[in-house]
Each structure stands twice: as structure tokens, then as C-alpha cells.
Scaffold this active site. Structure first.
Site, PDB file in Angstrom:
ATOM      1  N   CYS A  25     -40.845  -9.477  26.182  1.00  0.00           N
ATOM      2  CA  CYS A  25     -40.964 -10.708  25.396  1.00  0.00           C
ATOM      3  C   CYS A  25     -39.557 -11.080  24.923  1.00  0.00           C
ATOM      4  CB  CYS A  25     -41.881 -10.475  24.204  1.00  0.00           C
ATOM      5  SG  CYS A  25     -41.763 -11.747  22.923  1.00  0.00           S
ATOM      6  N   CYS A  84     -39.261 -11.035  20.709  1.00  0.00           N
ATOM      7  CA  CYS A  84     -39.181  -9.822  19.900  1.00  0.00           C
ATOM      8  C   CYS A  84     -38.795  -8.589  20.719  1.00  0.00           C
ATOM      9  CB  CYS A  84     -40.517  -9.582  19.192  1.00  0.00           C
ATOM     10  SG  CYS A  84     -41.816  -9.075  20.318  1.00  0.00           S
ATOM     11  N   CYS A  98     -47.646 -12.355  23.733  1.00  0.00           N
ATOM     12  CA  CYS A  98     -47.073 -11.104  23.246  1.00  0.00           C
ATOM     13  C   CYS A  98     -47.937 -10.594  22.101  1.00  0.00           C
ATOM     14  CB  CYS A  98     -45.643 -11.336  22.784  1.00  0.00           C
ATOM     15  SG  CYS A  98     -44.944  -9.892  21.962  1.00  0.00           S
ATOM     16  N   GLU A 101     -31.023 -12.565  38.993  1.00  0.00           N
ATOM     17  CA  GLU A 101     -31.323 -11.158  39.211  1.00  0.00           C
ATOM     18  C   GLU A 101     -30.706 -10.726  40.526  1.00  0.00           C
ATOM     19  OE1 GLU A 101     -35.419  -9.391  37.687  1.00  0.00           O
ATOM     20  OE2 GLU A 101     -35.594 -11.369  38.549  1.00  0.00           O
ATOM     21  N   ASP A 122     -42.582 -17.006  34.180  1.00  0.00           N
ATOM     22  CA  ASP A 122     -41.282 -17.153  34.840  1.00  0.00           C
ATOM     23  C   ASP A 122     -40.202 -17.667  33.892  1.00  0.00           C
ATOM     24  OD1 ASP A 122     -42.501 -16.289  37.172  1.00  0.00           O
ATOM     25  OD2 ASP A 122     -43.048 -18.332  37.773  1.00  0.00           O
ATOM     26  N   ASP A 182     -34.802 -17.359  37.419  1.00  0.00           N
ATOM     27  CA  ASP A 182     -35.765 -16.404  37.982  1.00  0.00           C
ATOM     28  C   ASP A 182     -36.174 -16.932  39.351  1.00  0.00           C
ATOM     29  OD1 ASP A 182     -37.628 -14.116  37.719  1.00  0.00           O
ATOM     30  OD2 ASP A 182     -39.157 -15.679  37.820  1.00  0.00           O
TER      31      ASP A 182
END
Ligand SMILES: [Zn+2]
Length: 294
Positions: free
Chosen positions: A210, A213, A229, A157, A239, A73
Site C-alpha cells: 500500500c 501506509c 488496504c 521496473e 496498477d 507499471d
């Protein structure tokens, strides 16, 4: 200026052609293979650089995905945060040299136009700029080398740096930190060693999902560095969670292999290079994903 093949190196000298003759140079490394072209450029600080394109005759190794995968990230607080929990500080070269740059720019602005002292002052400003970019490149080379050495699959990304630089507030910080250059380095270093470099679409909600999950939060302002979460109650470092999602998304894309569609998006595999397009999700305000729309 570009010079074709007949360039030779003799000891500490470069011979461009018969007319120019031998020029003293500092070489960073020895070349193996045949020299294709040599491009000479002059920096604004008055230094000349020769970049040499060499054909080593070796084929690019077949890319493999067997081994450790890492998600990265990219950010402003930390330059890079990885899915194994490492944080690499942004060296903020510009900030460090800012004082010096500002002083020299002020001096320059006081010089009379067309004067020799102005020329001199301009060269000093250029020297600071050049120092900053060389420091930045050095940092990026070392970090990309370390990441490529330690991993087989490298996922980042796909950042729209150009789009983000339009956002004036962030522009300076972003163009200072060199994300684009960093991704280019990761890519060619990985490909040269048969490793796999994957870019995950920038609209993928890596921060807000998250990784445990897959629950997605509605909004996550940039100043929130930790969050819990509400579904599985995992506490996340913002991050690190994002980089794990980037890694998982890349592995998902890779597992699709050559198939054409996935989740309405498409994945293409072109000679070891993988590009992907996934469904767009809304911009996340304040994150590096955010692109100002005016
Ligand atoms: Zn959860």
C-alpha cells in the site's frame, strides 16, 4: 553489412562506396555531424534498411533529478499505467493482424516446397510480420517520447523479459508488447536530455504494498484489479498503486545518492547511470514480476 566513414548522401541518394555507387533511399531525417558507420540490413520482406550512426559532437548533458518524477507499471491489460493515473492501452498489434497472418501462413503451408508460389507466399507472411513490428515500434516511440517530454525522473521496473517469455502462456503476449524495447527507448531518450531513468529491482513488491501506509498484503492474484488496504482502508487501483510505489522507490534510491548500502541492498552511480540491487522478495504469482521456476 557495415560501411565505414566514406558514405555520403546526395539528395535522395546514398553513396556507399565507389563500387556500389548511388542508391535511391527514403530518408527519415537530416543528420547533423559526421557519419561514423552505415549498416545495411535486409528485412525478411525484402526491403533494405540503412541505419546511420552519426557523431553530433555534443556531450551527453549532466543528468538532473530536479522536476517531476513518474513511475510506470508495465502490464498486459494496459500496456503502461503511470503514477499520475494515466493508463495507456496495449495496442495488441499482433491480435489485430493475427487473422491476416494466419490466413497467409495457411496459404504458405499449402504451397509446394521449392516452388515459386511458395517463395511469393513466404514473402507475404514476412510482410505482415514486418508491418506488425513497425506499428509496435511507432507506438513505443510515441509513448516514450511523451513520457520523457513531460517528466524529469522516469522510473520503471527492471523486468526480466527473457525469464518471463519462458512462461509459455504469457510468452506470446509479452514478446508482442515490447516492454524491453520500450525501456530502452525511455532510457536513451531520457539520457539524451539530461533526464534520469531509473530501474527498480523486479523483486520489489510494487503491487502488494500500500503506497499510503506501506502495509504489505500477503497475496494479490492478478485478477484483482482493485483492493482495499486493511490497515489504512485506502482503496487502490492495482496498477496505479504499483506505479506510485515504483516512483517512490526510485526517488528513495536517488535520495541515497552515492551511498553504498541501503536496506541491505546496494546502489551504484556510474557516470549518471544508476543501477541498483535490492533485497529479493518472493515472486508474486501472476504479476509481470512473476517468473516461472520449473
Ligand atoms: Zn494502507
Amino acid at each position: 553489412m557495415s560501411y565505414p566513414a566514406n558514405v555520403t548522401f546526395e539528395g535522395d541518394y546514398i553513396k556507399l562506396n565507389r563500387k556500389i555507387g548511388k542508391i535511391y533511399c527514403r530518408r527519415h531525417r537530416d543528420f547533423e555531424g559526421t557519419i561514423k558507420t552505415v549498416t545495411i540490413s535486409k528485412n525478411s520482406d525484402g526491403k533494405y534498411y540503412a541505419s546511420v550512426l552519426v557523431d553530433d559532437g555534443l556531450d551527453k548533458p549532466e543528468a538532473s533529478t530536479e522536476g517531476k518524477a513518474i513511475g510506470i507499471d508495465l502490464g498486459l491489460t494496459d500496456f503502461a499505467v503511470t503514477s499520475d493515473g494515466s493508463k495507456f492501452d496495449n495496442p495488441r498489434h499482433l491480435a489485430k493482424h493475427q487473422q491476416n497472418l494466419k490466413r497467409k501462413q495457411q496459404k504458405l503451408s499449402r504451397k509446394q516446397k521449392g516452388s515459386n508460389t511458395r517463395k511469393k507466399a513466404r514473402r507475404l507472411v514476412a510482410k505482415v510480420h514486418s508491418k506488425i513490428s513497425r506499428c509496435r515500434e511507432d507506438f513505443l516511440h510515441k509513448l516514450s517520447r511523451k513520457i520523457v517530454n513531460e517528466n524529469q525522473v522516469i522510473a520503471v521496473e527492471n523486468l526480466n523479459v527473457k525469464g518471463m517469455v519462458k512462461n509459455h502462456k504469457l510468452a506470446k503476449a509479452i514478446s508482442d508488447c515490447g516492454w524491453g524495447m520500450f525501456c530502452t527507448m525511455l532510457k536513451y531518450k531520457a539520457e539524451r536530455e539530461g533526464k534520469t531513468y531509473v530501474e527498480v529491482d523486479r523483486f520489489f513488491p510494487s503491487s502488494k504494498t500500500c503506497h499510503v501506509c506501506l502495509n504489505q498484503v500477503e497475496s494479490l492474484p492478478l485478477d484483482i484489479r482493485n483492493w482495499t488496504c486493511e490497515h489504512c482502508h485506502t482503496n487502490h487501483d492495482r496498477d496505479i498503486n504499483a506505479s506510485i510505489n515504483i516512483r517512490n522507490e526510485a526517488l528513495r534510491i536517488l535520495s541515497l545518492g552515492t551511498s553504498d548500502t541501503a536496506n541491505g541492498g546496494s546502489v551504484r552511480r556510474l557516470g549518471g547511470k544508476i543501477s541498483c540491487l535490492l533485497d529479493a522478495t518472493p515472486n508474486e504469482i501472476g504479476s509481470p514480476n512473476y517468473i516461472a521456476c520449473n
